[in-house]
Write a protein that holds these residues in place. Structure first.
Motif, short mmCIF file in Angstrom:
data_model
loop_
_atom_site.label_atom_id
_atom_site.label_comp_id
_atom_site.label_asym_id
_atom_site.label_seq_id
_atom_site.Cartn_x
_atom_site.Cartn_y
_atom_site.Cartn_z
N UNK A 1 -37.72 3.03 32.13
CA UNK A 1 -38.90 3.64 31.21
C UNK A 1 -39.93 2.83 31.05
N UNK A 2 -39.88 1.67 30.63
CA UNK A 2 -41.04 0.52 30.69
C UNK A 2 -41.84 0.81 31.89
N UNK A 3 -41.37 0.68 32.87
CA UNK A 3 -42.00 0.63 34.36
C UNK A 3 -42.70 1.90 34.38
N UNK A 4 -42.35 3.17 33.92
CA UNK A 4 -42.84 4.51 34.21
C UNK A 4 -44.19 4.39 33.40
N UNK A 5 -43.98 3.91 31.94
CA UNK A 5 -45.32 3.87 30.93
C UNK A 5 -46.30 3.05 31.82
N UNK A 6 -45.92 1.67 31.91
CA UNK A 6 -46.73 0.80 32.50
C UNK A 6 -47.52 1.19 33.61
N UNK A 7 -46.59 1.79 34.79
CA UNK A 7 -47.29 2.24 36.15
C UNK A 7 -48.21 3.24 35.89
N UNK A 8 -48.06 4.24 35.04
CA UNK A 8 -48.94 5.41 34.92
C UNK A 8 -50.09 4.75 34.09
N UNK A 9 -50.25 4.10 33.29
CA UNK A 9 -51.27 3.32 32.58
C UNK A 9 -52.11 2.74 33.66
N UNK A 10 -51.33 1.90 34.42
CA UNK A 10 -52.31 1.19 35.64
C UNK A 10 -53.19 2.17 36.38
N UNK A 11 -52.10 3.38 36.95
CA UNK A 11 -52.64 4.42 37.91
C UNK A 11 -54.07 5.01 37.17
N UNK A 12 -54.00 5.16 35.87
CA UNK A 12 -55.00 5.80 35.34
C UNK A 12 -56.32 5.03 35.27
N UNK A 13 -56.10 3.71 34.94
CA UNK A 13 -57.28 2.53 34.92
C UNK A 13 -57.86 2.24 36.29
N UNK A 14 -57.21 2.17 37.26
CA UNK A 14 -57.41 1.85 38.61
C UNK A 14 -58.26 3.26 39.28
N UNK A 15 -57.92 4.11 39.00
CA UNK A 15 -58.69 5.40 39.25
C UNK A 15 -59.96 5.48 38.60
N UNK A 16 -59.95 5.15 37.18
CA UNK A 16 -61.09 4.89 36.69
C UNK A 16 -62.09 4.16 37.14
N UNK A 17 -61.71 3.22 37.90
CA UNK A 17 -62.29 2.10 38.65
C UNK A 17 -62.96 2.70 39.82
N UNK A 18 -62.38 3.69 40.40
CA UNK A 18 -62.92 4.33 41.71
C UNK A 18 -62.05 3.54 42.66
N UNK A 19 -61.15 2.87 42.49
CA UNK A 19 -60.10 2.56 43.37
C UNK A 19 -58.83 3.27 43.83
N UNK A 20 -58.29 2.94 44.76
CA UNK A 20 -56.92 3.42 45.28
C UNK A 20 -55.51 2.92 44.71
N UNK A 21 -54.89 3.44 43.67
CA UNK A 21 -53.73 3.02 43.46
C UNK A 21 -52.54 3.20 44.28
N UNK A 22 -52.15 2.06 44.77
CA UNK A 22 -50.91 2.17 45.82
C UNK A 22 -49.63 1.39 44.98
N UNK A 23 -48.52 2.28 44.85
CA UNK A 23 -47.37 1.74 44.27
C UNK A 23 -46.52 1.35 45.46
N UNK A 24 -46.11 0.02 45.59
CA UNK A 24 -45.29 -0.49 46.69
C UNK A 24 -44.33 -1.31 46.08
N UNK A 25 -43.09 -1.05 46.82
CA UNK A 25 -41.91 -1.77 46.46
C UNK A 25 -40.56 -1.03 47.07
N UNK A 26 -39.45 -1.75 46.53
CA UNK A 26 -38.07 -1.14 47.00
C UNK A 26 -37.18 -0.99 45.80
N UNK A 27 -37.58 -0.77 44.32
CA UNK A 27 -36.95 -0.37 43.48
C UNK A 27 -36.85 1.14 43.23
N UNK A 28 -35.63 1.59 43.66
CA UNK A 28 -35.79 2.97 44.09
C UNK A 28 -35.50 3.79 42.44
N UNK A 29 -34.97 3.14 41.51
CA UNK A 29 -34.78 3.88 40.20
C UNK A 29 -36.28 3.87 39.57
#
Length: 321
Positions: A82-110
């Motif tokens: 739950x904490x990850x989801x909250x933090x990741x979506x916040x990052x996505x919004x901020x990155x897109x506002x900067x005109x950059x591409x947000x890329x979620x990369x990793x192996x924690x499937x949960x």
């Protein structure tokens, strides 16, 4: 933060794959092609002081490409999906506002699952309850805790291994907080955590034996880089113990057992490699059940070109390049 329904208009780009499949190198290559910021989807790289065994990006790599959700917790702390989801979506919004591409990369499937499907209406973690459960587990062992879970929530206990300490602890914690078994609560969707659209590129090696060789080679490289000394530094800290999620990470758990005198170095190495291979197997099993993923054979000579083709349209829409 933008409401999660906003993200349905533009799928979130995800790069997933088993450990040692080459995700980090491909993520860096994407960042060389487009203005990209990487959001790490990894339950181990969140911990400060755990660098070598988690294959954390180097300082030079982090200077070249901005990374998010690294070094955000001490090893004594927990971090939920739950904490990850909250933090990741916040990052996505901020990155897109900067005109950059947000890329979620990793192996924690949960974490990917929480992002993609939303969350169940489960109570938040409670440090006092967790501490009490850890004390109890030290007395009766995790198989004993599993037996207790079987008594109060047989449905959840049936799908958990007797030594799956992290999930057993969470199921018992939910029961102690809510008075209800996890199996009853898990189907109740939280309307504030709706699913979001994702474009998932899945690195899936066509030859499992080659992946196994890479896993062994990478662990030996970590040992050469000083992994044992890293674990020794953690082992000296009085508030760390094998019951914590951080110390249960593959590689760390086995070397910790060696430092406790339970196994020798050769056995610890063999156990760490075997545990990493089992992790890779679970990751692949999860990925193969995921509908709509874009499959790329990570062992293919043109794997990078295939990934770049998958990324190109979305990257152009977001960054203009």
């Amino acid at each position: 933060m933008k409401d999660s329904t906003t993200f349905g208009m533009q799928p979130i780009l995800c790069l997933a794959g088993p450990t040692a499949s080459g995700k980090s190198a491909i993520a860096r290559a994407i960042a060389e092609r487009w203005p990209t910021e990487i959001i790490n989807v990894d339950s181990a790289t969140i911990y400060r002081g755990m660098d070598i065994g988690t294959a954390k990006p180097t300082l030079e790599e982090r200077k070249a490409v901005r990374h998010h959700l690294l070094d955000i917790r001490d090893p004594t702390q927990s971090y939920s999906a739950a904490a990850f989801r909250h933090d990741a979506l916040k990052c996505v919004a901020e990155i897109r506002e900067r005109g950059h591409l947000p890329l979620l990369a990793g192996g924690t499937m949960l974490y990917f699952k929480a992002l993609r499907e939303g969350l169940n209406d489960l109570p938040s973690a409670n440090p006092e309850v967790r501490q009490a459960l850890e004390v109890q587990a030290q007395k009766i062992g995790w198989p004993g805790m599993h037996a207790e879970l079987t008594r109060i929530d047989p449905v959840t206990a049936h799908r958990l291994a007797p030594n799956d300490s992290q999930r057993i602890q969470r199921a018992l914690e939910i029961w102690h907080i809510s008075g209800l078994p996890m199996s009853e609560l898990i189907g109740k969707a939280n309307p504030s955590d709706a699913p979001v659209a994702t474009l998932t590129i899945s690195l899936e090696p066509s030859d499992r034996s080659i992946l196994h060789m890479r896993i062994a080679h990478r662990f030996d490289e970590m040992l050469e880089q000083g992994l044992l000394a890293e674990v020794e530094n953690l082992h000296k800290l009085p508030d760390l113990h094998p019951g914590l999620p951080s110390i249960r990470c593959v590689g760390y758990r086995q070397l910790w057992s060696m430092l406790d005198g339970e196994v020798n170095m050769q056995t610890a190495r063999e156990q760490a490699i075997a545990a990493t291979r089992q992790l890779a197997k679970r990751q692949l099993t999860w990925l193969r059940s995921l509908p709509g993923r874009q499959i790329v054979d990570s062992l293919s000579p043109d794997a990078l070109q295939q990934v770049l083709q998958c990324v190109q349209k979305q990257a152009r829409e977001i960054t203009g390049f």
